[in-house]
Scaffold this motif. Sequence first.
Motif, mmCIF file in Angstrom:
data_model
loop_
_atom_site.group_PDB
_atom_site.id
_atom_site.type_symbol
_atom_site.label_atom_id
_atom_site.label_comp_id
_atom_site.label_asym_id
_atom_site.label_seq_id
_atom_site.Cartn_x
_atom_site.Cartn_y
_atom_site.Cartn_z
ATOM 1 N N TRP A 1 44.397 32.472 55.654
ATOM 2 C CA TRP A 1 43.930 32.047 54.224
ATOM 3 C C TRP A 1 44.868 32.468 53.126
ATOM 4 C CZ3 TRP A 1 42.180 28.074 51.751
ATOM 5 C CH2 TRP A 1 41.459 28.310 50.527
ATOM 6 N N PRO A 2 45.142 33.738 53.016
ATOM 7 C CA PRO A 2 45.916 34.229 52.071
ATOM 8 C C PRO A 2 47.519 33.745 52.341
ATOM 9 C CG PRO A 2 44.911 36.175 53.185
ATOM 10 C CD PRO A 2 44.610 34.973 54.014
ATOM 11 N N LYS A 3 47.946 33.562 53.398
ATOM 12 C CA LYS A 3 49.016 32.979 53.550
ATOM 13 C C LYS A 3 49.487 31.594 53.163
ATOM 14 C CE LYS A 3 51.490 36.341 56.286
ATOM 15 N NZ LYS A 3 50.737 37.270 57.144
ATOM 16 N N LEU A 4 48.439 30.766 53.614
ATOM 17 C CA LEU A 4 48.186 29.499 53.224
ATOM 18 C C LEU A 4 48.417 29.296 51.315
ATOM 19 C CD1 LEU A 4 48.260 26.240 53.869
ATOM 20 C CD2 LEU A 4 45.797 26.690 53.954
ATOM 21 N N LEU A 5 47.562 30.111 50.955
ATOM 22 C CA LEU A 5 47.299 30.138 49.136
ATOM 23 C C LEU A 5 48.530 30.515 48.746
ATOM 24 C CD1 LEU A 5 44.174 31.999 48.729
ATOM 25 C CD2 LEU A 5 44.542 29.705 48.528
ATOM 26 N N GLN A 6 49.479 31.438 49.347
ATOM 27 C CA GLN A 6 50.730 31.881 48.788
ATOM 28 C C GLN A 6 51.689 30.578 49.135
ATOM 29 O OE1 GLN A 6 51.926 35.040 51.402
ATOM 30 N NE2 GLN A 6 52.675 36.295 49.727
ATOM 31 N N ALA A 7 51.671 30.086 50.190
ATOM 32 C CA ALA A 7 52.423 28.904 50.528
ATOM 33 C C ALA A 7 52.335 27.786 49.549
ATOM 34 C CB ALA A 7 52.227 28.287 51.800
ATOM 35 N N LEU A 8 51.077 27.818 49.148
ATOM 36 C CA LEU A 8 50.694 26.343 47.951
ATOM 37 C C LEU A 8 50.702 27.077 46.414
ATOM 38 C CD1 LEU A 8 47.587 25.287 49.961
ATOM 39 C CD2 LEU A 8 49.735 23.835 49.706
ATOM 40 N N CYS A 9 51.171 28.332 46.373
ATOM 41 C CA CYS A 9 51.376 28.634 44.991
ATOM 42 C C CYS A 9 49.766 29.050 44.342
ATOM 43 C CB CYS A 9 52.311 28.023 44.073
ATOM 44 S SG CYS A 9 53.772 27.745 44.863
ATOM 45 N N LEU A 10 49.080 29.191 45.163
ATOM 46 C CA LEU A 10 47.771 29.332 44.730
ATOM 47 C C LEU A 10 46.925 30.733 44.783
ATOM 48 C CD1 LEU A 10 46.050 26.087 46.487
ATOM 49 C CD2 LEU A 10 46.331 26.463 43.851
ATOM 50 N N ASP A 11 47.919 31.774 45.015
ATOM 51 C CA ASP A 11 47.373 33.039 45.252
ATOM 52 C C ASP A 11 46.697 33.693 44.248
ATOM 53 O OD1 ASP A 11 50.010 32.829 45.053
ATOM 54 O OD2 ASP A 11 50.490 34.685 46.055
ATOM 55 N N ASP A 12 47.252 33.523 42.898
ATOM 56 C CA ASP A 12 46.792 33.789 41.422
ATOM 57 C C ASP A 12 45.445 33.145 41.345
ATOM 58 O OD1 ASP A 12 47.749 31.513 41.153
ATOM 59 O OD2 ASP A 12 47.755 31.694 39.264
ATOM 60 N N ASN A 13 45.149 32.131 41.766
ATOM 61 C CA ASN A 13 43.788 31.542 41.502
ATOM 62 C C ASN A 13 42.815 32.229 42.390
ATOM 63 O OD1 ASN A 13 41.845 29.267 41.202
ATOM 64 N ND2 ASN A 13 43.008 27.642 41.574
ATOM 65 N N ASP A 14 43.096 32.527 43.701
ATOM 66 C CA ASP A 14 42.242 33.399 44.515
ATOM 67 C C ASP A 14 41.971 34.618 44.013
ATOM 68 O OD1 ASP A 14 40.664 33.098 46.956
ATOM 69 O OD2 ASP A 14 42.207 34.658 47.857
ATOM 70 N N LYS A 15 42.865 35.344 43.457
ATOM 71 C CA LYS A 15 42.664 36.643 42.944
ATOM 72 C C LYS A 15 41.735 36.408 41.695
ATOM 73 C CE LYS A 15 47.239 38.517 44.148
ATOM 74 N NZ LYS A 15 48.333 38.100 43.424
ATOM 75 N N LYS A 16 42.034 35.555 40.854
ATOM 76 C CA LYS A 16 41.033 35.378 39.717
ATOM 77 C C LYS A 16 39.612 35.297 40.187
ATOM 78 C CE LYS A 16 44.214 32.962 36.786
ATOM 79 N NZ LYS A 16 44.651 31.640 36.594
ATOM 80 N N GLN A 17 39.415 34.256 41.296
ATOM 81 C CA GLN A 17 37.979 34.255 41.718
ATOM 82 C C GLN A 17 37.409 35.392 42.374
ATOM 83 O OE1 GLN A 17 37.101 31.413 44.903
ATOM 84 N NE2 GLN A 17 36.530 29.813 43.541
ATOM 85 N N SER A 18 38.256 36.086 42.997
ATOM 86 C CA SER A 18 37.667 37.332 43.705
ATOM 87 C C SER A 18 37.255 38.507 42.498
ATOM 88 C CB SER A 18 38.462 38.016 44.684
ATOM 89 O OG SER A 18 39.633 37.724 44.920
ATOM 90 N N ALA A 19 38.166 38.450 41.509
ATOM 91 C CA ALA A 19 37.923 39.286 40.378
ATOM 92 C C ALA A 19 36.805 39.017 39.657
ATOM 93 C CB ALA A 19 38.953 39.287 39.282
ATOM 94 N N THR A 20 36.473 37.622 39.693
ATOM 95 C CA THR A 20 35.108 37.282 38.868
ATOM 96 C C THR A 20 33.701 37.271 39.655
ATOM 97 O OG1 THR A 20 35.671 35.106 39.152
ATOM 98 C CG2 THR A 20 36.207 35.926 37.501
ATOM 99 N N ALA A 21 34.251 37.450 41.305
ATOM 100 C CA ALA A 21 33.091 37.345 42.277
ATOM 101 C C ALA A 21 32.024 38.513 41.872
ATOM 102 C CB ALA A 21 33.574 37.226 43.509
#
Length: 278
Positions: free
Chosen positions: A258-278
């Motif tokens: 999952w983290p590698k896929l997010l990276q490949a899709l240039c979405l890893d910052d999106n996921d970080k923002k989500q976990s920061a607000t979780a």
Amino acid sequence: MAGLTNRLLRAKNVFTSSSSSILRISRSFSSSSSSVTPNNKDRSNVHWVFLGCPGVGKGTYAGRLSSLLGVPHISTGDLVRHELSSSGPLSQKLAQIVNQGKLLSDEIIFSLLSKRLESKEANGESGFILDGFPRTIKQAETLEEVTHVDLVINLKLREDVIIKKCLGRRICSQCGGNFNVASIDIKGENGGHGMVMAPLLPPPNCESKLITRSDDTEEVVKERLRIYNEMSQPVEEFYRRRGKLLEFDLPGGIPESWPKLLQALCLDDNDKKQSATA
Ligand SMILES: Nc1ncnc2c1ncn2[C@@H]1O[C@H](COP(=O)(O)OP(=O)(O)O)[C@@H](O)[C@H]1O
């Protein structure tokens, strides 16, 4: 609009009997179509397609991205299973084909897809993540006729792992949750990488309600893989030639992939923002 109509009229010659479904699909797609967004600027309106062998994990990763981006996940396999679970006149005919591992006709798939897209339009949803469609060159060509596709993610995994994963798949008959009881631990040979995938076990209240898909037997899985190689692999080349194919070799189970896929899709910052607000 006239140009689109003309293109659809040409598509009609290919799918004569399903032309009304194609026209309905076209209306639903075109109402949400956008200009090319290769850099994911408008993340809630992505037009993405997942390709990959049966059991590779298209549903899992398409579902996760759908929740992350707020874009509908449209799985033709789920639409087919929904139809199978109804007692409608189509369901017996479909069950025979699906349980042999064969593909349904384009006409049936277009009809199921157009119904789903009509509800998408009614709910005001934008964008899409398609999973299980297109599976033939004709389906890919028709999709090109009716909407724009930004990106095609091709998930890849060794065939022996895919077979084990398919045989380990379980669904909770009550909540519909997807699990996998297979424990995969393949040692790397001759300097090659091994692969470890922990089982995805259900919570205690689902344990006694697990069912196996009737098309997840070894014989049918092998037939589905054969059909994938014959009918669906050319779709990879179709998108590769158009510069839209993102090849993604799954490195393991969800925690690694999952983290590698997010990276490949240039979405890893999106996921970080989500976990920061979780
Ligand atoms: N685009 C499609 N074209 C034809 N048949 C389809 C399509 N999508 C789903 N099906 C039918 O539904 C079955 C289940 O689909 P799916 O859940 O996507 O399977 P898989 O696990 O093989 O990827 C397929 O084996 C096929 O019979």
